[in-house]
Design a protein around this motif. Structure first.
Motif, PDB file in Angstrom:
ATOM      1  N   LYS A 152       0.763  -1.289  -0.025  1.00  0.00           N
ATOM      2  CA  LYS A 152       0.030   0.021   0.086  1.00  0.00           C
ATOM      3  C   LYS A 152       0.715   1.178   0.144  1.00  0.00           C
ATOM      4  O   LYS A 152       0.222   2.272  -0.482  1.00  0.00           O
ATOM      5  CB  LYS A 152      -1.014   0.085   0.960  1.00  0.00           C
ATOM      6  CG  LYS A 152      -1.958  -1.088   0.955  1.00  0.00           C
ATOM      7  CD  LYS A 152      -3.230  -0.923   2.124  1.00  0.00           C
ATOM      8  CE  LYS A 152      -4.224  -1.819   1.974  1.00  0.00           C
ATOM      9  NZ  LYS A 152      -4.974  -1.909   0.699  1.00  0.00           N
ATOM     10  N   THR A 153       2.110   1.324   0.617  1.00  0.00           N
ATOM     11  CA  THR A 153       2.850   2.558   0.491  1.00  0.00           C
ATOM     12  C   THR A 153       4.298   1.807  -0.076  1.00  0.00           C
ATOM     13  O   THR A 153       4.744   0.715  -0.082  1.00  0.00           O
ATOM     14  CB  THR A 153       3.130   3.105   1.977  1.00  0.00           C
ATOM     15  OG1 THR A 153       4.036   1.944   2.761  1.00  0.00           O
ATOM     16  CG2 THR A 153       1.730   3.194   2.521  1.00  0.00           C
ATOM     17  N   LYS A 154       5.095   2.794  -0.415  1.00  0.00           N
ATOM     18  CA  LYS A 154       6.471   2.594  -0.825  1.00  0.00           C
ATOM     19  C   LYS A 154       7.626   1.993  -0.013  1.00  0.00           C
ATOM     20  O   LYS A 154       8.456   1.318  -0.130  1.00  0.00           O
ATOM     21  CB  LYS A 154       7.256   3.482  -1.805  1.00  0.00           C
ATOM     22  CG  LYS A 154       7.511   4.767  -0.896  1.00  0.00           C
ATOM     23  CD  LYS A 154       7.948   5.984  -1.724  1.00  0.00           C
ATOM     24  CE  LYS A 154       8.548   6.971  -1.045  1.00  0.00           C
ATOM     25  NZ  LYS A 154       8.941   8.096  -1.611  1.00  0.00           N
ATOM     26  N   ASP A 155       7.148   2.352   1.538  1.00  0.00           N
ATOM     27  CA  ASP A 155       7.783   1.685   2.470  1.00  0.00           C
ATOM     28  C   ASP A 155       7.482   0.445   3.027  1.00  0.00           C
ATOM     29  O   ASP A 155       8.075   0.070   4.164  1.00  0.00           O
ATOM     30  CB  ASP A 155       7.911   2.973   3.576  1.00  0.00           C
ATOM     31  CG  ASP A 155       8.892   4.128   3.030  1.00  0.00           C
ATOM     32  OD1 ASP A 155       9.558   3.851   2.222  1.00  0.00           O
ATOM     33  OD2 ASP A 155       8.078   5.180   3.432  1.00  0.00           O
ATOM     34  N   ASP A 156       6.384  -0.133   2.515  1.00  0.00           N
ATOM     35  CA  ASP A 156       5.639  -1.216   2.886  1.00  0.00           C
ATOM     36  C   ASP A 156       5.449  -2.323   2.045  1.00  0.00           C
ATOM     37  O   ASP A 156       4.062  -2.379   1.594  1.00  0.00           O
ATOM     38  CB  ASP A 156       4.539  -1.026   4.191  1.00  0.00           C
ATOM     39  CG  ASP A 156       3.888  -2.188   4.525  1.00  0.00           C
ATOM     40  OD1 ASP A 156       4.328  -3.185   4.618  1.00  0.00           O
ATOM     41  OD2 ASP A 156       2.703  -2.205   4.927  1.00  0.00           O
ATOM     42  N   LEU A 157       6.474  -2.840   1.286  1.00  0.00           N
ATOM     43  CA  LEU A 157       6.100  -3.892   0.312  1.00  0.00           C
ATOM     44  C   LEU A 157       5.841  -5.214   1.069  1.00  0.00           C
ATOM     45  O   LEU A 157       6.860  -5.896   0.766  1.00  0.00           O
ATOM     46  CB  LEU A 157       7.119  -3.687  -0.713  1.00  0.00           C
ATOM     47  CG  LEU A 157       7.561  -2.489  -1.369  1.00  0.00           C
ATOM     48  CD1 LEU A 157       8.662  -2.410  -2.304  1.00  0.00           C
ATOM     49  CD2 LEU A 157       6.248  -2.060  -2.100  1.00  0.00           C
ATOM     50  N   SER A 158       4.782  -5.613   1.530  1.00  0.00           N
ATOM     51  CA  SER A 158       4.589  -6.689   2.360  1.00  0.00           C
ATOM     52  C   SER A 158       4.301  -7.700   1.407  1.00  0.00           C
ATOM     53  O   SER A 158       4.234  -8.893   1.906  1.00  0.00           O
ATOM     54  CB  SER A 158       3.512  -6.591   3.393  1.00  0.00           C
ATOM     55  OG  SER A 158       2.418  -5.860   2.845  1.00  0.00           O
ATOM     56  N   PHE A 159       3.859  -7.737   0.287  1.00  0.00           N
ATOM     57  CA  PHE A 159       3.608  -8.611  -0.624  1.00  0.00           C
ATOM     58  C   PHE A 159       4.818  -8.997  -1.392  1.00  0.00           C
ATOM     59  O   PHE A 159       5.176  -8.355  -2.202  1.00  0.00           O
ATOM     60  CB  PHE A 159       2.412  -8.584  -1.756  1.00  0.00           C
ATOM     61  CG  PHE A 159       2.099  -9.511  -2.663  1.00  0.00           C
ATOM     62  CD1 PHE A 159       1.188 -10.383  -2.257  1.00  0.00           C
ATOM     63  CD2 PHE A 159       2.784  -9.465  -3.801  1.00  0.00           C
ATOM     64  CE1 PHE A 159       0.968 -11.501  -3.119  1.00  0.00           C
ATOM     65  CE2 PHE A 159       2.561 -10.626  -4.629  1.00  0.00           C
ATOM     66  CZ  PHE A 159       1.486 -11.483  -4.359  1.00  0.00           C
ATOM     67  N   LEU A 160       5.268 -10.148  -1.043  1.00  0.00           N
ATOM     68  CA  LEU A 160       6.716 -10.645  -1.858  1.00  0.00           C
ATOM     69  C   LEU A 160       6.287 -12.255  -2.386  1.00  0.00           C
ATOM     70  O   LEU A 160       5.960 -12.892  -1.846  1.00  0.00           O
ATOM     71  CB  LEU A 160       7.557 -10.923  -0.790  1.00  0.00           C
ATOM     72  CG  LEU A 160       8.094  -9.657  -0.090  1.00  0.00           C
ATOM     73  CD1 LEU A 160       9.120  -9.958   0.862  1.00  0.00           C
ATOM     74  CD2 LEU A 160       8.681  -8.645  -0.978  1.00  0.00           C
ATOM     75  N   GLN A 161       6.345 -12.208  -3.694  1.00  0.00           N
ATOM     76  CA  GLN A 161       6.281 -13.528  -4.378  1.00  0.00           C
ATOM     77  C   GLN A 161       7.387 -13.783  -5.523  1.00  0.00           C
ATOM     78  O   GLN A 161       7.495 -12.904  -6.456  1.00  0.00           O
ATOM     79  CB  GLN A 161       4.889 -13.346  -4.950  1.00  0.00           C
ATOM     80  CG  GLN A 161       4.362 -14.736  -6.035  1.00  0.00           C
ATOM     81  CD  GLN A 161       4.160 -15.828  -4.733  1.00  0.00           C
ATOM     82  OE1 GLN A 161       3.177 -15.533  -3.809  1.00  0.00           O
ATOM     83  NE2 GLN A 161       4.522 -17.063  -5.304  1.00  0.00           N
ATOM     84  N   PRO A 162       7.821 -14.846  -5.376  1.00  0.00           N
ATOM     85  CA  PRO A 162       8.725 -15.463  -6.412  1.00  0.00           C
ATOM     86  C   PRO A 162       8.082 -15.484  -7.820  1.00  0.00           C
ATOM     87  O   PRO A 162       6.960 -15.844  -7.754  1.00  0.00           O
ATOM     88  CB  PRO A 162       9.435 -16.462  -6.209  1.00  0.00           C
ATOM     89  CG  PRO A 162       9.162 -16.737  -4.645  1.00  0.00           C
ATOM     90  CD  PRO A 162       8.172 -16.006  -4.733  1.00  0.00           C
TER      91      PRO A 162
END
Length: 146
Positions: free
Chosen positions: A79-89
């Motif tokens: 949701k923000t550039k400092d919180d990229l909590s979705f990580l997927q290979p």
């Protein structure tokens, strides 16, 4: 005169068009090329060097889908550039869907150029866009919010 690469001109927008998307994507050596730009949709092809990335950005009013044809990477979203909590290979044949307003980036984690194509709805780049390098793209379009 339109720039040519891989047998395709840089933008066929506004006309009916059929393309061998795998060939257009894997033969592209530019960072970003707009291949077709219409009123409501745009297709670009990209080549991301090993260790580089698409670039952290957000499109407030644009949905995006990116499809990898070659290589591997890591999709990051949040949701923000400092919180990229979705990580997927991501790997060859992966499709990445980015809702409007979502910060996102894809890192090339492989050893070969990552080749991908991207759909924007509505278009995100000027018709005929060709960015040979990421540095040119950032200079012409700025960083982050598009």
């Amino acid at each position: 005169m339109k720039k040519r690469y891989g047998g395709y001109a840089s933008d066929f927008g506004g006309k009916p068009f059929v393309v061998d998307i795998e060939k257009a994507t894997t033969t592209n050596d530019s960072f970003r090329t707009a291949l077709w730009t219409g009123t409501h949709l745009q297709l670009t092809v990209m080549s991301i060097q090993p260790g580089d990335d698409v670039g952290l950005e957000v499109h407030p009013d644009v949905d995006q889908m990116l499809c990898l044809q070659q290589g591997r990477g890591l999709a990051q979203m949040g949701k923000t550039k400092d919180d990229l909590s979705f990580l997927q290979p991501v790997f060859e044949n992966s499709a990445v869907f980015v809702p409007a307003g979502t910060w996102h980036n894809i890192l090339n984690t492989g050893k070969v150029p990552m080749k991908l194509y991207s759909f924007y709805a509505p278009p995100n780049h000027p018709a005929g866009t060709v960015h040979q390098t990421k540095e040119v793209a950032e200079k012409e379009e700025g960083h982050g919010v598009h």
